[in-house]
Every structure is written in C-alpha cells, then in structure tokens.
Design a protein around this motif. Structure first.
Motif, mmCIF file in Angstrom:
data_model
loop_
_atom_site.group_PDB
_atom_site.id
_atom_site.type_symbol
_atom_site.label_atom_id
_atom_site.label_comp_id
_atom_site.label_asym_id
_atom_site.label_seq_id
_atom_site.Cartn_x
_atom_site.Cartn_y
_atom_site.Cartn_z
ATOM 1 N N ARG A 147 72.387 25.400 -99.770
ATOM 2 C CA ARG A 147 71.112 25.120 -99.095
ATOM 3 C C ARG A 147 71.373 24.352 -97.803
ATOM 4 N N THR A 148 70.362 24.344 -96.926
ATOM 5 C CA THR A 148 70.473 23.575 -95.684
ATOM 6 C C THR A 148 70.573 22.091 -96.028
ATOM 7 N N PRO A 149 71.481 21.358 -95.372
ATOM 8 C CA PRO A 149 71.558 19.916 -95.659
ATOM 9 C C PRO A 149 70.242 19.219 -95.359
ATOM 10 N N ARG A 150 69.876 18.273 -96.218
ATOM 11 C CA ARG A 150 68.622 17.522 -96.014
ATOM 12 C C ARG A 150 68.841 16.449 -94.961
ATOM 13 N N ARG A 151 67.716 16.016 -94.426
ATOM 14 C CA ARG A 151 67.774 15.045 -93.326
ATOM 15 C C ARG A 151 68.560 13.775 -93.711
ATOM 16 N N ASP A 152 68.311 13.259 -94.912
ATOM 17 C CA ASP A 152 68.999 12.015 -95.295
ATOM 18 C C ASP A 152 70.495 12.245 -95.506
ATOM 19 N N GLU A 153 70.853 13.475 -95.921
ATOM 20 C CA GLU A 153 72.275 13.801 -96.084
ATOM 21 C C GLU A 153 72.958 13.866 -94.714
ATOM 22 N N VAL A 154 72.251 14.482 -93.776
ATOM 23 C CA VAL A 154 72.788 14.556 -92.401
ATOM 24 C C VAL A 154 72.925 13.148 -91.838
ATOM 25 N N THR A 155 71.905 12.345 -92.055
ATOM 26 C CA THR A 155 71.927 10.981 -91.511
ATOM 27 C C THR A 155 73.098 10.184 -92.076
ATOM 28 N N SER A 156 73.345 10.314 -93.375
ATOM 29 C CA SER A 156 74.419 9.474 -93.927
ATOM 30 C C SER A 156 75.800 10.025 -93.569
ATOM 31 N N CYS A 157 75.878 11.271 -93.156
ATOM 32 C CA CYS A 157 77.186 11.868 -92.816
ATOM 33 C C CYS A 157 77.479 11.835 -91.310
ATOM 34 N N LEU A 158 76.461 11.659 -90.503
ATOM 35 C CA LEU A 158 76.612 11.877 -89.056
ATOM 36 C C LEU A 158 77.619 10.943 -88.386
ATOM 37 N N TRP A 159 77.785 9.746 -88.956
ATOM 38 C CA TRP A 159 78.726 8.806 -88.338
ATOM 39 C C TRP A 159 80.137 9.384 -88.291
ATOM 40 N N ILE A 160 80.457 10.237 -89.269
ATOM 41 C CA ILE A 160 81.819 10.819 -89.291
ATOM 42 C C ILE A 160 81.979 11.774 -88.107
ATOM 43 N N LEU A 161 80.976 12.637 -87.925
ATOM 44 C CA LEU A 161 81.028 13.571 -86.786
ATOM 45 C C LEU A 161 81.066 12.804 -85.465
ATOM 46 N N GLU A 162 80.263 11.758 -85.380
ATOM 47 C CA GLU A 162 80.238 10.968 -84.142
ATOM 48 C C GLU A 162 81.604 10.342 -83.862
ATOM 49 N N GLU A 163 82.224 9.826 -84.906
ATOM 50 C CA GLU A 163 83.573 9.247 -84.730
ATOM 51 C C GLU A 163 84.573 10.322 -84.334
ATOM 52 N N GLN A 164 84.475 11.489 -84.968
ATOM 53 C CA GLN A 164 85.395 12.586 -84.621
ATOM 54 C C GLN A 164 85.271 12.937 -83.137
ATOM 55 N N VAL A 165 84.025 13.041 -82.680
ATOM 56 C CA VAL A 165 83.795 13.410 -81.277
ATOM 57 C C VAL A 165 84.269 12.293 -80.350
ATOM 58 N N ARG A 166 84.011 11.057 -80.743
ATOM 59 C CA ARG A 166 84.449 9.912 -79.934
ATOM 60 C C ARG A 166 85.977 9.924 -79.780
ATOM 61 N N ILE A 167 86.658 10.271 -80.842
ATOM 62 C CA ILE A 167 88.131 10.311 -80.817
ATOM 63 C C ILE A 167 88.626 11.500 -79.982
ATOM 64 N N MET A 168 88.001 12.663 -80.160
ATOM 65 C CA MET A 168 88.523 13.883 -79.513
ATOM 66 C C MET A 168 88.062 14.045 -78.074
ATOM 67 N N ARG A 169 86.930 13.445 -77.725
ATOM 68 C CA ARG A 169 86.365 13.537 -76.379
ATOM 69 C C ARG A 169 86.443 14.973 -75.830
ATOM 70 N N PRO A 170 85.762 15.902 -76.486
ATOM 71 C CA PRO A 170 85.940 17.313 -76.129
ATOM 72 C C PRO A 170 85.350 17.686 -74.769
ATOM 73 N N GLY A 171 85.940 18.702 -74.176
ATOM 74 C CA GLY A 171 85.392 19.269 -72.942
ATOM 75 C C GLY A 171 84.158 20.110 -73.221
ATOM 76 N N ILE A 172 84.114 20.710 -74.414
ATOM 77 C CA ILE A 172 82.934 21.487 -74.807
ATOM 78 C C ILE A 172 82.806 21.468 -76.330
ATOM 79 N N ILE A 173 81.555 21.319 -76.771
ATOM 80 C CA ILE A 173 81.224 21.407 -78.199
ATOM 81 C C ILE A 173 80.422 22.694 -78.378
ATOM 82 N N ILE A 174 80.737 23.446 -79.427
ATOM 83 C CA ILE A 174 79.964 24.654 -79.714
ATOM 84 C C ILE A 174 79.294 24.480 -81.065
ATOM 85 N N ALA A 175 77.981 24.453 -81.046
ATOM 86 C CA ALA A 175 77.207 24.334 -82.278
ATOM 87 C C ALA A 175 76.989 25.734 -82.831
ATOM 88 N N LEU A 176 77.367 25.931 -84.100
ATOM 89 C CA LEU A 176 77.241 27.243 -84.734
ATOM 90 C C LEU A 176 76.004 27.273 -85.621
#
Ligand code: URA
Length: 223
Positions: free
Chosen positions: A122-151
């Motif tokens: 199922r689609t992740p629920r809002r609270d699940e996304v909220t509690s997980c988002l810090w990991i994605l944010e840290e990943q992006v902060r570390i990688m500093r990508p030139g482009i992100i592609i949302a699938l």
C-alpha cells in the motif's frame, strides 16, 4: 521512440563516462563513509509501524558519488527479501530505462521515501513518511546530488511538497532541500500502461541533456 532495451539509442560522444561517477571523476570516500555511519545510526529501526511487518530495511544502493539520486515510494516484496531497492519487475524495467541513456546502477544511487515495505504494497501513510523522512534528508545532505529523480506520484509529492498528479509534477523542475528534482512515472506504472513509456523516454532525454551540460557538479543545497 525507445522502448527501453528494444531499440538502439543514440548516445552522444562525451556522455559515456568511465569514472562510474556520472562524469564527476574524483573519488570522495567521505561520502560512502558518511552514508555507512548513517546506516548504522538508522540501525534496526522501529520508529514506525512498518518495522513490525518488514523483513529487511532497504536503505539504498548504488554509487553515492554519482550525483544522480533516484527515489521511489517504498520497498516491495523482492526488496523486503533482499534488502536492495528496485530488484523486482519494476526494477528490471528501471535498469532498461537507465540503460537507454547509458546509465546503470554504478552511475546512480537508488533509494525510497520509506525504507520498509508497507503491508501489501500500500501507499505509505503520512505518519510513516514523516517518521522516515529524516533518513532521506540525511542521505541527500551527504550525497549533495546534481539531480534527484522522483519515481512516481507518491515520491514526487513527498519530495516536491506539492499535492498534484504526476502528469503535472513531471512538467517542471522542482527543489528538495535546494537540490534540483525532476519527476517521472514509476516503472511499475509502465508495466501496467504501455503508453507511459513515451513520456518517460521524453524525461530521460531531458535528463541526458542535463547531464551533458552540467557534468553534475555537486551542489550546495540548503539542507
Ligand atoms: N517500488 C519502489 O517504489 N521502490 C522499490 O524499491 C521497489 C519498487
């Protein structure tokens, strides 16, 4: 029109990179080490209910120095079993989509908005996304990508913060923590609807042009 593997695709001179780093060249061991530290910090996460039904947490995979970060919605059954993102049918198609512009998993980093499989996909629920988002944010902060592609719509909505359909979201360039974001259809949607292959091919051509122009320097975000 490319059908991701069935047609030969013209790839311009200069686009092929032997560095495996999307053309950026220099090795930055600090990036991989920082991601490893983050993975340790995430640990055997039980910050949301998805941990109750998952088998393996799917952190992300690929080349963290490549400058190209692909973000899906969340792991499915195959990913939950193997601990790697996009290894099922949708993943195989994603490989073909990447290959159509001479990319592969050593030239991108792939992760998801949520790192644990939602029950019955199922689609992740809002609270699940909220509690997980810090990991994605840290990943992006570390990688500093030139482009992100949302699938897909779910990832694109989370990353852009816009409550719009994927048809709308793919028409513009967005930002996540200051880093450029383009959105395209999820490969699983292409498995259901053949007609979506053409717009994804158009998006891949845009990406190819961006990569040609910029050689993906790492950027300063604001995160
Ligand atoms: N779909 C996703 O969004 N992510 C995966 O890792 C696999 C399928």
């Amino acid at each position: 029109m490319s059908t991701f593997g069935m047609d030969k695709v013209y790839v311009p001179e200069g686009w092929r990179s032997t560095s495996g780093g999307g053309g950026r060249g220099k090795n930055e061991p600090g990036v991989a080490a920082a991601l490893k530290r983050l993975r340790k910090e995430v640990g055997d996460c039980d910050r949301c209910r998805l941990s109750e039904s998952r088998n393996r947490l799917v952190f992300g995979d690929g080349n963290p120095e490549a400058g190209i970060v692909l973000i899906g919605e969340g792991p499915g059954a195959n990913e939950d079993r193997t601990g790697k993102p996009f290894v099922g049918r949708a993943g195989k198609l994603l490989d073909k989509i990447l290959a159509s512009i001479d990319l592969n998993r050593s030239k991108v980093y792939i992760t998801n908005v949520v790192k644990c499989r939602p029950p019955r996909n199922r689609t992740p629920r809002r609270d699940e996304v909220t509690s997980c988002l810090w990991i994605l944010e840290e990943q992006v902060r570390i990688m500093r990508p030139g482009i992100i592609i949302a699938l897909g719509a779910s990832a694109a909505r989370t990353i852009t913060g816009m409550d719009k359909g994927i048809g709308m979201l793919r028409s513009g360039l967005h930002r996540f923590m200051g880093y450029p974001v383009m959105a395209t259809y999820h490969p699983a949607a292409l498995l259901r609807t053949n007609a979506l292959k053409r717009p994804v091919w158009e998006d891949m051509k845009k990406l190819r042009e961006m990569l040609k122009e910029k050689d993906l320097p790492r950027r300063e975000g604001n995160g």
